[in-house]
Scaffold this active site. Sequence first.
Site, PDB file in Angstrom:
ATOM      1  N   ASP A  11      98.792 -17.089 -22.666  1.00  0.00           N
ATOM      2  CA  ASP A  11      97.272 -17.424 -22.600  1.00  0.00           C
ATOM      3  C   ASP A  11      96.733 -16.983 -21.304  1.00  0.00           C
ATOM      4  O   ASP A  11      96.911 -17.457 -20.283  1.00  0.00           O
ATOM      5  CB  ASP A  11      97.305 -19.006 -22.816  1.00  0.00           C
ATOM      6  CG  ASP A  11      95.742 -19.572 -22.881  1.00  0.00           C
ATOM      7  OD1 ASP A  11      94.725 -18.776 -22.566  1.00  0.00           O
ATOM      8  OD2 ASP A  11      95.874 -20.554 -23.363  1.00  0.00           O
ATOM      9  N   GLY A  33      88.118 -16.277 -30.505  1.00  0.00           N
ATOM     10  CA  GLY A  33      89.158 -15.591 -30.202  1.00  0.00           C
ATOM     11  C   GLY A  33      89.318 -16.127 -28.751  1.00  0.00           C
ATOM     12  O   GLY A  33      89.223 -17.241 -28.172  1.00  0.00           O
ATOM     13  N   ASP A  35      87.474 -15.037 -26.019  1.00  0.00           N
ATOM     14  CA  ASP A  35      86.184 -15.331 -25.652  1.00  0.00           C
ATOM     15  C   ASP A  35      85.688 -16.955 -25.780  1.00  0.00           C
ATOM     16  O   ASP A  35      85.362 -17.682 -24.515  1.00  0.00           O
ATOM     17  CB  ASP A  35      84.943 -14.593 -26.420  1.00  0.00           C
ATOM     18  CG  ASP A  35      83.794 -14.461 -25.673  1.00  0.00           C
ATOM     19  OD1 ASP A  35      83.488 -15.109 -24.653  1.00  0.00           O
ATOM     20  OD2 ASP A  35      82.648 -14.188 -26.597  1.00  0.00           O
ATOM     21  N   THR A 123      91.568  -6.216 -30.717  1.00  0.00           N
ATOM     22  CA  THR A 123      92.592  -6.241 -31.662  1.00  0.00           C
ATOM     23  C   THR A 123      92.728  -7.532 -32.628  1.00  0.00           C
ATOM     24  O   THR A 123      93.441  -7.808 -33.372  1.00  0.00           O
ATOM     25  CB  THR A 123      93.897  -6.100 -31.012  1.00  0.00           C
ATOM     26  OG1 THR A 123      94.102  -7.519 -30.308  1.00  0.00           O
ATOM     27  CG2 THR A 123      94.246  -4.697 -30.352  1.00  0.00           C
ATOM     28  N   GLY A 124      91.432  -8.424 -32.323  1.00  0.00           N
ATOM     29  CA  GLY A 124      91.697  -9.582 -33.169  1.00  0.00           C
ATOM     30  C   GLY A 124      90.321  -9.352 -34.026  1.00  0.00           C
ATOM     31  O   GLY A 124      90.513  -8.573 -35.089  1.00  0.00           O
TER      32      GLY A 124
HETATM   33  N1  AR6 Z   1      94.801 -15.475 -24.314  1.00  0.00           N
HETATM   34  C1  AR6 Z   1      94.887 -14.152 -24.496  1.00  0.00           C
HETATM   35  N2  AR6 Z   1      94.684 -13.397 -25.633  1.00  0.00           N
HETATM   36  C2  AR6 Z   1      94.036 -14.106 -26.250  1.00  0.00           C
HETATM   37  C3  AR6 Z   1      93.751 -15.490 -26.621  1.00  0.00           C
HETATM   38  C4  AR6 Z   1      94.102 -16.163 -25.336  1.00  0.00           C
HETATM   39  N3  AR6 Z   1      93.688 -17.615 -25.060  1.00  0.00           N
HETATM   40  N4  AR6 Z   1      93.096 -15.939 -27.497  1.00  0.00           N
HETATM   41  C5  AR6 Z   1      93.113 -14.744 -28.377  1.00  0.00           C
HETATM   42  N5  AR6 Z   1      93.753 -13.681 -27.810  1.00  0.00           N
HETATM   43  P1  AR6 Z   1      89.580 -11.461 -30.195  1.00  0.00           P
HETATM   44  P2  AR6 Z   1      88.115  -9.058 -30.241  1.00  0.00           P
HETATM   45  C6  AR6 Z   1      93.946 -12.348 -28.216  1.00  0.00           C
HETATM   46  O1  AR6 Z   1      89.213 -11.633 -31.634  1.00  0.00           O
HETATM   47  O2  AR6 Z   1      88.905  -8.446 -31.514  1.00  0.00           O
HETATM   48  C7  AR6 Z   1      84.941 -12.977 -30.489  1.00  0.00           C
HETATM   49  O3  AR6 Z   1      84.220 -13.957 -31.129  1.00  0.00           O
HETATM   50  C8  AR6 Z   1      94.228 -12.006 -29.540  1.00  0.00           C
HETATM   51  O4  AR6 Z   1      95.431 -12.346 -30.170  1.00  0.00           O
HETATM   52  O5  AR6 Z   1      89.478 -12.447 -29.084  1.00  0.00           O
HETATM   53  O6  AR6 Z   1      87.754  -7.880 -29.095  1.00  0.00           O
HETATM   54  C9  AR6 Z   1      83.682 -12.173 -29.241  1.00  0.00           C
HETATM   55  O7  AR6 Z   1      82.670 -13.150 -28.976  1.00  0.00           O
HETATM   56  C10 AR6 Z   1      93.722 -10.605 -29.861  1.00  0.00           C
HETATM   57  O8  AR6 Z   1      94.970  -9.815 -29.654  1.00  0.00           O
HETATM   58  O9  AR6 Z   1      88.635 -10.408 -29.606  1.00  0.00           O
HETATM   59  C11 AR6 Z   1      83.528 -11.135 -30.187  1.00  0.00           C
HETATM   60  O10 AR6 Z   1      82.360 -11.371 -30.997  1.00  0.00           O
HETATM   61  C12 AR6 Z   1      93.006 -10.422 -28.842  1.00  0.00           C
HETATM   62  O11 AR6 Z   1      92.910 -11.375 -27.901  1.00  0.00           O
HETATM   63  C13 AR6 Z   1      84.556 -10.774 -30.825  1.00  0.00           C
HETATM   64  O12 AR6 Z   1      85.521 -11.959 -31.064  1.00  0.00           O
HETATM   65  C14 AR6 Z   1      91.385 -10.079 -29.070  1.00  0.00           C
HETATM   66  O13 AR6 Z   1      90.953 -10.650 -29.865  1.00  0.00           O
HETATM   67  C15 AR6 Z   1      85.601  -9.810 -29.994  1.00  0.00           C
HETATM   68  O14 AR6 Z   1      86.624  -9.429 -30.878  1.00  0.00           O
END
Ligand code: AR6
Length: 172
Positions: A11, A33, A35, A123-124
Amino acid sequence: MNSKIKLIKGDITKQHVDAVVNAANSSLMGGGGVDGAIHRAGGKQILDDCMDIINRQGRCKTGEAVITTGGKLPARYVIHTVGPVWNGGHKNEPELLANCYRNSLQLAVDKGIKTIAFPNISTGIYHYPKAEAAQVAINAVNNFLKDNDSIAEVTFVCFDEENFALYKDLLG
Ligand code: AR6
């Protein structure tokens, strides 16, 4: 592979580094996610800084990066960058994703930051294919570190098993 690059599964809000990178959106007002996790763990100070930035310079464009306090996080700073939404790969996604890593690292250098941790940007919720994103991320970081001595450590923090396995393979 550059010896300054580290890989962990975990995390990002728990990382004791100078700066953690946030996969934000252009409003900088938080979201789901990673963020959501960063804003929840870091508290209101981060959002206040984000609002100041938006008021000063407007929305954060895709591929760009801005810096705020880390608030209550163990990290001193959060670097917020906006990854590309995956649109099939024909909308300059690889270049935009590489820009996220490059611009975050450049901002870190400008601030004298030595240790920095990245999540797997885009990637999320933004649906960038994980294998392609990992390759872009690693190449961008490697190339940056070749030309810049001041960063001591870059940690890729993978939250999900799939990303962790991909990075482990690519990093050897
Ligand atoms: N620590 C590390 N990695 C994480 C955590 C954590 N606590 N939680 C999730 N991930 P995403 P995006 C990983 O969806 O695709 C938001 O709403 C997760 O497994 O967080 O860039 C923003 O406001 C994945 O591999 O970000 C934007 O609107 C990675 O973080 C949008 O999501 C990225 O997933 C951005 O989408």
